[in-house]
Scaffold this active site. Structure first.
Site, PDB file in Angstrom:
ATOM      1  N   CYS A   1       0.891  -1.097   0.018  1.00  0.00           N
ATOM      2  CA  CYS A   1       0.022  -0.033  -0.134  1.00  0.00           C
ATOM      3  C   CYS A   1       0.830   1.253   0.149  1.00  0.00           C
ATOM      4  O   CYS A   1       0.826   1.998  -0.965  1.00  0.00           O
ATOM      5  CB  CYS A   1      -0.906  -0.172   1.022  1.00  0.00           C
ATOM      6  SG  CYS A   1      -2.192  -1.416   1.274  1.00  0.00           S
TER       7      CYS A   1
ATOM      8  N   GLU B   1       4.331   1.182   1.433  1.00  0.00           N
ATOM      9  CA  GLU B   1       5.707   0.742   1.988  1.00  0.00           C
ATOM     10  C   GLU B   1       6.806   1.440   0.946  1.00  0.00           C
ATOM     11  O   GLU B   1       6.747   1.305  -0.246  1.00  0.00           O
ATOM     12  CB  GLU B   1       5.852  -0.460   2.218  1.00  0.00           C
ATOM     13  CG  GLU B   1       4.914  -1.134   3.326  1.00  0.00           C
ATOM     14  CD  GLU B   1       3.437  -1.344   2.869  1.00  0.00           C
ATOM     15  OE1 GLU B   1       3.016  -0.757   1.680  1.00  0.00           O
ATOM     16  OE2 GLU B   1       3.207  -2.526   3.337  1.00  0.00           O
TER      17      GLU B   1
END
Lengths: 784, 298
Positions: free
Chosen positions: A425, A427
């Site tokens: 998502c 990182e």
């Protein structure tokens, strides 16, 4: 000013493909599980990397394949789309428990055929009992993980580690055939380690086979097809890719997709991230545009075909995990824009074509990420804003001004930091050379606070969970509270790190990934699998959750209990233990009469920052088993709901089991009463260098803001400030009807919705109910 | 110390001037428009405010009051402003914030600090807007804030009725980057009836400012039954087109959302509770009148 690229139409083909794809039913599939089980049964004695490579090769050779009518980009790991693949090596116990309930579970259901359930129960599951990653970890550290789990949740225990950005550029440069040649040459050099290279070669041979099978199928279908020419073209492309590196844009797109499909077949993991596609596909695009073999329209159509493909692979999670990561996010994260190695803007025509594709499709995948910085063009920010206004929540924004220094502080080189991409998502990663292990564990600081105020005893179960530190009643000063919280954090920290180490070791032992190791820099050169530390960078990320609740709780204690003496600590302690039963006025006071994070109040924001920084510094004292540093993330995705369920009542007036703040950086729902600029200011105080694993901020806007050019321009200005404030990440959601209906039912959660009229201001929840209803009725996007 | 009673500070204002702005609402207004959307801004003094929608009915405020200024009836808390000494005990006692003061006394410095907070968002065109109430009714404070903005390089604009002595208006025009002024009604008698004051002063201020080439935006609030007739709009169009400078005119639609404020004040709301915004076609027709007079209407 819109350019031609921003207005290209959506082709009929793409429209049709999208409709057909979402009309198809979603099944759980055991096809690959059967093949893998066969291989393990027949060759169990082989070294694990060879076994894994063989199982992959076998699957690539035998798995049923399909080409859908109208497709230009082909390939999937199942014949059905969006199927949930059951994957034995990583864990089956949960599958055994849940297989019958897959069709009826509330979050992310899948249908399953009866004969598949039988075959799973009789043939597959019995063979794997005690052999999977899940079972072995349960055996080694199950009790330990359960003992700390409410505070420190250890991840990657029942699935392979994804969250990695392969070097797609390298894959495109050499193709599987070229990589085989390279692996063979390296094998000559490493005579003591030939087994490692044999694994790589086997997996790459499987990849070539897989491509040729698609070529054969296309050719076979061409005979009786109205789209004979198209199918023959597909056959040519697939055949060519099995033998050489891609040369055209179309070949490069197809080759990229094959890479991600095969990586998913090897690992069945969340997120193999394509990264900066607008950069590495550019040479192919420019060459074909220049030669006239590609038009803007056909390039867009290929990109949109790829976008559809990104939605065809989903990730089957256990019902528990699905709660934490709802909507089976698979994390095909595509980063566009940003800067080049010299700090100049990297925007190009492809950047805008990717935006146009998102504009057209508005699908959950890819997870489209816009990299922005001081040098981003107004046109880029404007186009991003317009697409955000469509309501898909994308693109999300990553700020080079914050990310690059954060990565460099973790030992990443300047060149790699400037070339960063995103996995999963939110990182952060470098491209193609990094196993970031970004979701090693989640540390629930709010639970630690609950324990700190109640002598280490969980207020939900009455169980002694943490250290004996006394209760709130005993704490004479605010400093005593802080001391107790630190003790609780320390109590869980060591234990968490030890579990993470055991988990990582088990992955290296049980789930070496030869194919992935071919496309992560350094593995092939030094002869070490990516799971064992072969990548150039080896990090591990642990999330600190959730600073907003900690700040609000501590600020309420400090203000109302210790500074103003308005609340008695004994009374508050009893209320917390009893979940504010018969203490509603006390709860309302804790909720409403103390300052909250997210309102640009320096000292409250500083509490959030202090705990984040301390946590990051604690992590920096450890080295992971692959020899790299730990780093902190500040994100939860949807885990704020289940993690909240584990936490008793808190001094910020939150009831037991209520969700925590969402996102990671966001204020608690409805507590940001001063609007978006104040939120951004607060968030900017939690300095970015400490969130190098990734941070998440969600913000909501009413759709009307995006209805006029002037509104969009103001939104762009907001983005410019976001850049200037050096915040790592923000994602903008457009408020829809459901949100506003919820606002009517639970107005306290929507305090921050303000209605903006010239010369006037009022909060949504203070409006008369009929007017609230009308604003709801007028708000569009009900279908999204 | 120079202070004013500020009843709201709205950050991320996007309809009160150019760019992203922070709008400061200052209490006290010489007009009393029957449709005022910020009726809490009419009187200059701070008073107790009651937000019925977030009240939980615990009556902690009544228990805390030593002056018998609060009582409970079928519309929630009733405030006796004459008995109230503004001691604030009820405000502390209220657990939700439903009982609160309607404004805060702020110094120029404090106000500028608030404006500073959003500096990263302003960019070249955004900044601060003084509104009200009527900012020209607190000239010393307002002018100091405007000068402070200027000294800090922050764009400063005002929203005003321009009902002020010419020398006051001139002082403001010298320290302001843009003046957003209302013309509510062109007919003096109708203006007087609806707002309590004559409009001669307002119109002459506008004419003078236009003559000086000031950066001016004229706003016409479209209030059903009060200002939204063609005759009024035509009169305004004639007046604006007779000015020395081309001035942009913005038609502001009726805002029904202030109804709840009248409930809180227990004051008479002039409109049918079901009165809503004027339909878009009607607004466009009125806009057409402005365009016919050669004006640029937004």
């Amino acid at each position: 000013m819109k350019s031609k690229l921003d207005q290209l139409p959506l082709s009929l083909r793409v429209q049709k493909l999208k409709e057909v794809m979402f009309a198809e039913e979603r099944f759980a599939s055991i096809e690959q599980a059967k093949i893998v089980t066969d291989v393990y049964r027949a060759h169990g004695e082989l070294p694990r990397n060879i076994l894994r490579a063989l199982a992959l090769k076998e699957a690539l050779e035998r798995i049923e394949i399909r080409i859908t009518e109208g497709e230009l980009i082909v390939g999937n790991r199942t014949t059905g789309v969006r199927a949930g693949v059951i994957f034995p090596e990583s864990g089956l116990s949960w599958v055994d428990r849940e297989i019958e309930s897959l069709p009826t579970r509330p979050q992310d259901p899948f249908r399953i055929r009866e004969e598949d359930v039988r075959s799973f129960k009789e043939e597959i599951f019995p063979f794997w009992q005690g052999k999977t990653l899940e079972d072995i970890l349960d055996d080694r550290i199950g009790d330990e993980m359960r003992a700390i789990g409410k505070v420190a949740k250890i991840n990657q225990t029942d699935h392979a580690q994804g969250h990695i950005c392969p070097n797609t550029e390298r894959w495109l440069k050499y193709g599987p055939a070229g990589l085989i040649a390279e692996a063979k040459a390296e094998r000559e050099q490493h005579t003591d380690n030939t087994v490692f290279y044999d694994g790589l070669i086997l997996s790459l041979e499987g990849a070539c086979l897989f491509m040729r099978r698609y070529a054969a199928l296309a050719r076979e279908m061409a005979d009786n097809s109205v789209r004979r020419e198209e199918l023959l073209e597909i056959a040519l492309v697939c055949d060519a890719l099995s033998e050489r590196a891609p040369e055209s844009f179309r070949e490069a797109v197809q080759a990229s997709w094959f890479l991600y499909v095969i990586l998913q077949m090897e690992s069945n993991a969340s997120s193999f991230s394509p990264g900066r596609m607008d950069q590495y596909l550019l040479p192919y695009y420019e060459k074909d545009i220049a030669s006239g073999t590609l038009t803007h329209e056909s390039a867009l159509e290929l990109i949109e075909c790829l976008f559809l493909k990104f939605n065809q692979i989903v990730y089957l999670r256990s019902s528990g995990s699905a709660k934490y990561f709802a909507g089976f996010p698979i994390g095909f994260n595509v980063a566009i824009g940003g800067q080049d190695e010299d700090g100049k803007t990297a925007e190009n025509e492809l950047t805008f074509l990717f935006l146009r594709a998102q504009d057209h499709l508005l699908l959950p995948q890819p997870n489209l990420s816009a990299r922005v910085f001081a040098g981003s063009s107004d046109h880029f920010l404007t186009r991003c804003s317009e697409v955000v206004g469509k309501g898909s929540g994308m693109p999300q924004f990553f700020n080079d001004e914050a990310v690059i220094p954060a990565l460099k502080s973790k030992g990443i080189s300047d060149e790699d930091a400037r070339n960063y991409a995103i996995v999963g998502c939110v990182e952060l990663t470098t491209m193609g050379n990094n196993l970031g292990w970004s979701d090693a564990a989640m540390f629930n600081l709010v639970k630690a606070l609950e324990l700190a105020l109640n002598d280490g005893v969980c207020t939900l179960t009455g169980k002694q969970m943490g250290a004996h530190t006394g209760t709130l009643e005993d704490f004479e000063t605010y400093g005593d509270v802080i001391k107790s919280l630190n003790t609780q954090i320390d109590f869980f920290f060591e234990r968490m790190i030890r579990c993470c180490e055991v988990v990582e070791q088990a992955h290296a032992e049980l789930l070496p990934s030869p194919f992935l190791s071919c496309v992560i820099d350094n593995c092939m050169k030094i002869g070490i699998d990516v799971t064992a530390g072969g990548a150039h960078y080896n990090l591990s990320g642990i999330q600190a959750i959730q600073c907003a609740n900690v700040a609000d709780s501590l600020a309420a204690l400090k203000t109302l209990v210790y500074d103003e003496n308005l609340v008695d600590r004994k009374e508050l302690h009893a209320a917390l233990v009893n979940n504010f039963e018969n203490a509603e006025l006390l709860r309302l006071r804790m909720l409403n009469k103390a300052p909250k994070y997210g309102n640009d109040i320096e000292w409250v924001d500083a509490i959030a920052f202090d705990w984040a920084r301390d946590f990051a510094e604690r992590l920096s004292r450890y080295t992971n088993v692959r020899g790299g540093p730990y780093q902190m993330g500040l994100y939860t995705v949807s885990a704020h709901v289940p993690m909240g369920q584990n936490v008793g009542a808190t001094p910020d007036g939150r009831f037991a089991k209520e969700p925590l703040a969402d996102g990671g950086m966001s204020p608690v729902y409805g507590r940001d009463a001063k609007g978006p600029t104040a939120v951004l200011k607060s968030v900017s105080r939690v300095k970015s260098e400490y969130g190098s694993n990734g941070t998440l901020l969600n913000m909501k806007f009413l759709p009307s803001l995006f209805h006029t050019e002037l509104g969009v321009a103001k939104f762009v200005r907001l983005l410019r400030a976001f850049i200037e404030l050096k915040i790592i990440h923000v994602q903008f959601n457009v408020v829809n009807r459901e949100d506003l209906l919820a606002a009517q039912k639970q107005p306290e959660l929507y305090k921050s919705l303000t209605i903006r009229v010239a010369g006037y201001t009022a909060y949504f929840i203070e409006l008369a109910h009929d007017l609230q209803r009308e604003i709801i009725a007028r708000t569009e996007f009900s279908e999204l | 110390m120079i202070t004013a009673n500020v009843f709201d500070i709205k950050r991320f204002s996007i309809n009160d001037g150019d760019g992203i702005r922070t709008t400061i609402f200052i209490k006290g207004c010489p007009l009393a428009c029957k449709w005022c959307q910020n009726p809490e801004g009419l009187i200059p003094e701070i008073r107790l405010w009651y937000a019925r929608n977030i009240c939980v009915g615990c009556k902690s405020c009544i228990a805390a009051c030593g002056h018998d200024a609060l009582r409970w009836d079928d519309r929630g808390i009733a405030i006796d402003h004459k008995a109230c000494t503004r001691c604030g005990k009820c405000v502390v006692a209220c657990p939700t914030g439903a009982i609160r003061f309607d404004a805060k006394t702020m110094s120029v410095e404090e106000t500028l600090e608030e404006i500073e907070k959003d500096r990263p968002f302003y960019g070249p065109d955004g900044g601060a807007t003084l509104s009200g109430g009527e900012c020209m009714a607190s000239p010393t404070f307002s002018l100091e804030v405007l000068r402070g903005c200027r000294a800090r390089g922050i764009n400063a604009q005002i929203e005003t009725s321009l009902y002020a002595r010419p020398e006051v208006v001139d002082a403001f025009s010298e320290t302001t980057d843009k003046i957003i002024a209302d013309i509510k009604l062109i007919d003096p008698a109708r203006h007087w009836l609806a707002t309590g004051v004559d409009n001669t002063l307002i119109l002459s201020n506008i004419r003078r400012l236009a003559g000086k080439g000031e950066n001016l935006l004229i706003r016409v609030p479209l209030i059903p039954g009060f200002t939204d007739d063609e005759e009024n709009i035509r009169g305004i169009a004639k007046f604006v087109s007779s000015l020395e400078k081309d001035i942009l005119v913005e038609l502001l639609n009726f805002n029904p959302m202030c109804r709840e404020k009248y409930e809180s004040l227990r004051a008479t709301y002039q409109f049918d509770p079901d009165q809503r915004e004027i339909p878009r076609e009607r607004v466009n027709a009125l806009k057409e009148i402005l365009t016919e007079h050669g004006l640029v209407a937004i």
